[in-house]
Design a protein around this motif. Structure first.
Motif, PDB file in Angstrom:
ATOM      1  N   VAL A 177       0.823  -1.209   0.000  1.00 51.56           N
ATOM      2  CA  VAL A 177       0.000   0.000   0.000  1.00 51.56           C
ATOM      3  C   VAL A 177       0.860   1.263   0.000  1.00 51.56           C
ATOM      4  CG1 VAL A 177      -1.678   1.320   1.340  1.00 51.56           C
ATOM      5  CG2 VAL A 177      -1.952  -1.149   1.083  1.00 51.56           C
ATOM      6  N   LEU A 178       1.907   1.289   0.798  1.00 52.34           N
ATOM      7  CA  LEU A 178       2.761   2.476   0.870  1.00 52.34           C
ATOM      8  C   LEU A 178       3.446   2.745  -0.471  1.00 52.34           C
ATOM      9  CD1 LEU A 178       3.850   4.779   2.557  1.00 52.34           C
ATOM     10  CD2 LEU A 178       5.639   3.244   3.383  1.00 52.34           C
ATOM     11  N   GLU A 179       3.955   1.703  -1.092  1.00 49.88           N
ATOM     12  CA  GLU A 179       4.592   1.867  -2.405  1.00 49.88           C
ATOM     13  C   GLU A 179       3.580   2.337  -3.441  1.00 49.88           C
ATOM     14  OE1 GLU A 179       6.089  -2.053  -2.966  1.00 49.88           O
ATOM     15  OE2 GLU A 179       7.986  -1.617  -1.980  1.00 49.88           O
ATOM     16  N   GLU A 180       2.396   1.743  -3.409  1.00 49.19           N
ATOM     17  CA  GLU A 180       1.350   2.111  -4.365  1.00 49.19           C
ATOM     18  C   GLU A 180       0.918   3.566  -4.173  1.00 49.19           C
ATOM     19  OE1 GLU A 180      -3.061   0.469  -5.562  1.00 49.19           O
ATOM     20  OE2 GLU A 180      -1.636  -0.900  -4.620  1.00 49.19           O
ATOM     21  N   TRP A 181       0.702   3.952  -2.919  1.00 49.07           N
ATOM     22  CA  TRP A 181       0.300   5.334  -2.615  1.00 49.07           C
ATOM     23  C   TRP A 181       1.388   6.314  -3.053  1.00 49.07           C
ATOM     24  CZ3 TRP A 181      -3.489   8.496  -1.964  1.00 49.07           C
ATOM     25  CH2 TRP A 181      -3.278   9.756  -1.388  1.00 49.07           C
ATOM     26  N   THR A 182       2.647   5.993  -2.719  1.00 47.42           N
ATOM     27  CA  THR A 182       3.760   6.867  -3.079  1.00 47.42           C
ATOM     28  C   THR A 182       3.842   7.039  -4.592  1.00 47.42           C
ATOM     29  OG1 THR A 182       4.989   6.175  -1.110  1.00 47.42           O
ATOM     30  CG2 THR A 182       6.263   7.214  -2.866  1.00 47.42           C
TER      31      THR A 182
END
Length: 85
Positions: A3-8
């Protein structure tokens, strides 16, 4: 992709930023140090201020390390001493 990679990646696309230029670990480490050493609300504010300084070209090259060190020093300087109320 988590999720963090996708959001970033999504935010970088929205803002026109090359994701390769984002040192996610450094930002997360900085915000952790500030949240624990100063106060939780100071963490996102500090990250925002670093971004403003980077964008303005006024941030020193070692800005993240300096601010992390400042947060740790802040914690040490403001820690309750034995006998203090």
């Amino acid at each position: 992709m988590n999720v963090l990679e996708e959001w970033t990646a999504q935010v970088c696309r929205e803002l026109g930023i090359d994701p390769a230029r984002v040192d996610r670990a450094a930002v997360l480490d900085l915000t952790r140090d500030v949240a624990h050493g100063v106060a939780r609300p100071a963490a996102p504010l500090t990250a925002y201020l670093v971004g403003l300084a980077q964008g303005a070209g006024t941030a020193p090259p070692d800005v993240v390390e300096r601010l992390s060190r400042m947060a740790k020093e802040w914690a040490e300087a403001t820690a309750d001493k034995p006998g203090d109320s």
